[in-house]
Design a protein around this motif. Structure first.
Motif, PDB file in Angstrom:
ATOM      1  N   HIS A  88       0.802  -1.231   0.000  1.00 27.90           N
ATOM      2  CA  HIS A  88       0.000   0.000   0.000  1.00 27.90           C
ATOM      3  C   HIS A  88       0.833   1.279   0.000  1.00 27.90           C
ATOM      4  O   HIS A  88       0.576   2.176  -0.821  1.00 27.90           O
ATOM      5  CB  HIS A  88      -0.965   0.008   1.179  1.00 27.90           C
ATOM      6  CG  HIS A  88      -1.788   1.259   1.259  1.00 27.90           C
ATOM      7  ND1 HIS A  88      -2.808   1.536   0.367  1.00 27.90           N
ATOM      8  CD2 HIS A  88      -1.707   2.333   2.103  1.00 27.90           C
ATOM      9  CE1 HIS A  88      -3.330   2.722   0.672  1.00 27.90           C
ATOM     10  NE2 HIS A  88      -2.682   3.219   1.706  1.00 27.90           N
ATOM     11  N   PRO A  89       1.834   1.428   0.893  1.00 29.88           N
ATOM     12  CA  PRO A  89       2.610   2.678   0.856  1.00 29.88           C
ATOM     13  C   PRO A  89       3.329   2.895  -0.476  1.00 29.88           C
ATOM     14  O   PRO A  89       3.434   4.038  -0.942  1.00 29.88           O
ATOM     15  CB  PRO A  89       3.612   2.497   2.005  1.00 29.88           C
ATOM     16  CG  PRO A  89       2.986   1.495   2.908  1.00 29.88           C
ATOM     17  CD  PRO A  89       2.255   0.557   2.001  1.00 29.88           C
ATOM     18  N   LEU A  90       3.804   1.827  -1.096  1.00 26.76           N
ATOM     19  CA  LEU A  90       4.500   1.965  -2.377  1.00 26.76           C
ATOM     20  C   LEU A  90       3.550   2.467  -3.462  1.00 26.76           C
ATOM     21  O   LEU A  90       3.897   3.349  -4.250  1.00 26.76           O
ATOM     22  CB  LEU A  90       5.110   0.627  -2.795  1.00 26.76           C
ATOM     23  CG  LEU A  90       6.181   0.029  -1.884  1.00 26.76           C
ATOM     24  CD1 LEU A  90       6.628  -1.313  -2.445  1.00 26.76           C
ATOM     25  CD2 LEU A  90       7.364   0.979  -1.745  1.00 26.76           C
ATOM     26  N   PHE A  91       2.356   1.899  -3.494  1.00 28.42           N
ATOM     27  CA  PHE A  91       1.411   2.287  -4.543  1.00 28.42           C
ATOM     28  C   PHE A  91       0.767   3.639  -4.241  1.00 28.42           C
ATOM     29  O   PHE A  91       0.402   4.374  -5.158  1.00 28.42           O
ATOM     30  CB  PHE A  91       0.366   1.187  -4.734  1.00 28.42           C
ATOM     31  CG  PHE A  91       0.885   0.028  -5.530  1.00 28.42           C
ATOM     32  CD1 PHE A  91       0.613  -0.079  -6.890  1.00 28.42           C
ATOM     33  CD2 PHE A  91       1.677  -0.948  -4.940  1.00 28.42           C
ATOM     34  CE1 PHE A  91       1.107  -1.132  -7.634  1.00 28.42           C
ATOM     35  CE2 PHE A  91       2.176  -2.007  -5.679  1.00 28.42           C
ATOM     36  CZ  PHE A  91       1.900  -2.098  -7.038  1.00 28.42           C
ATOM     37  N   ALA A  92       0.645   3.983  -2.953  1.00 21.94           N
ATOM     38  CA  ALA A  92       0.139   5.311  -2.607  1.00 21.94           C
ATOM     39  C   ALA A  92       1.123   6.393  -3.042  1.00 21.94           C
ATOM     40  O   ALA A  92       0.721   7.528  -3.343  1.00 21.94           O
ATOM     41  CB  ALA A  92      -0.111   5.397  -1.103  1.00 21.94           C
ATOM     42  N   ALA A  93       2.413   6.047  -3.096  1.00 15.93           N
ATOM     43  CA  ALA A  93       3.439   7.005  -3.489  1.00 15.93           C
ATOM     44  C   ALA A  93       3.802   6.896  -4.968  1.00 15.93           C
ATOM     45  O   ALA A  93       4.815   7.458  -5.394  1.00 15.93           O
ATOM     46  CB  ALA A  93       4.687   6.788  -2.631  1.00 15.93           C
ATOM     47  N   ALA A  94       2.985   6.194  -5.737  1.00 14.80           N
ATOM     48  CA  ALA A  94       3.287   6.003  -7.165  1.00 14.80           C
ATOM     49  C   ALA A  94       3.404   7.353  -7.875  1.00 14.80           C
ATOM     50  O   ALA A  94       2.653   8.286  -7.599  1.00 14.80           O
ATOM     51  CB  ALA A  94       2.199   5.157  -7.820  1.00 14.80           C
TER      52      ALA A  94
END
Length: 303
Positions: A88-94
């Motif tokens: 989730h954090p990785l994709f939220a920071a896409a």
């Protein structure tokens, strides 16, 4: 009649793409159970796929695809011994639609998910393995990659009828993967889907789907399959996991549920159309199969 085509026509797929993911070095990303049927294609590089509850991990190469048919958590990683980080954090920071993991960009994946309304999903996928791997060497992989690219273009560009086109592309993708699975691993499939590859059972399935309202008997279906009644009954139960008349009842209810969701017809009209002589008999069968009366099911669909 093609029973697979009949079931696919009831799916009403909704599809969306997630952000792509670029990764490099040593990395491992943990994904929660998807809400729908998850798919990914590896555009570049190699990685591992590990799915909770599945014994063997899968090594994915460039051009490979996979379909996750159950709501199971999974991990994508460069190495299976690397500590995982949540997705989730990785994709939220896409950035510009690309999430990043590790250091570098040796690996690039594109994916998304699609969901089905109604109960057709259970008919279609409950008896296939939780993960289907499509190797880049197969023609089906090329179709999946093409479909993902086209879905991306439709959903991002939003031309006229984009959602409808994306829905049909998702079904095309699913059909090609299921065809490959049935041809490659028929022994790993059970239920009615397995019956499509069995000559005896398939003949009876085609007969029932061609005339679902007909008052079929086991003897009639055995004649359609060109075997004795006892042989047919035993074979059908062994392959599909239920008797032929039980299957027929459930298919009639699937057809009725679809007509109820679409609205317009009365319950009595639908009952006659799927082979019931009275509304009361239909209502009893419908509630026994779905857990709801036809009226309650219609109200839920409308809501």
């Amino acid at each position: 009649m093609d029973p697979l085509e009949d079931v696919l026509s009831l799916l009403e797929a909704n599809v969306h793409l997630s952000s792509a993911m670029s990764a490099g070095g040593r990395w491992a990303v943990r994904f929660p159970p998807p809400a729908g049927v998850k798919f990914n294609t590896v555009s570049r590089g190699r990685c591992w796929l590990r799915v909770d509850g599945v014994a063997d991990s899968i090594h994915l190469g460039a051009g490979d695809c996979f379909l996750l048919t159950r709501p199971l958590a999974f991990t994508l990683a460069s190495d299976l011994d690397v500590p995982t980080e949540p997705a989730h954090p990785l994709f939220a920071a896409a950035v510009e639609g690309v999430a990043r993991a590790g250091e570098g960009d040796e690996v690039f994946l594109v994916g998304g998910a699609f969901s089905f309304t109604g109960r057709a999903r259970a008919l279609l996928l409950d008896n296939v393995p939780p993960v289907l791997h499509v190797s880049a060497a197969t023609p089906e992989a090329a179709t999946v990659r093409w479909a993902v690219a086209e879905i991306d273009a439709e959903l991002r560009g939003q031309p006229m009828a984009a959602s409808l086109v994306a829905e049909h592309l998702a079904v095309v993708m699913l059909i090609r993967i299921l065809r490959l699975h049935l041809a490659r691993d028929p022994g790993r499939t059970s239920g009615w889907l397995a019956g499509l590859t069995d000559p005896t059972v398939a003949a009876a399935l085609r007969a029932m789907h061609a005339r679902p309202a007909h008052p079929w008997t086991v003897a009639e279906l055995a004649r359609a399959a060109a075997v004795s009644r006892s042989t047919f009954a035993a074979r059908f139960k062994d392959v599909v996991g239920k008797g032929p008349l039980e299957y027929l009842t459930e298919w009639r209810i699937e057809l009725a549920a679809d007509r109820i969701r679409r609205g317009g017809d009365t319950v009595a009209t639908i009952a006659r159309a799927v082979g019931y002589g009275s509304e009361s008999a239909f209502s009893v069968a419908f509630k026994r199969t779905t857990g709801l009366s036809p009226r309650a099911y219609r109200n839920g669909a409308a809501a």
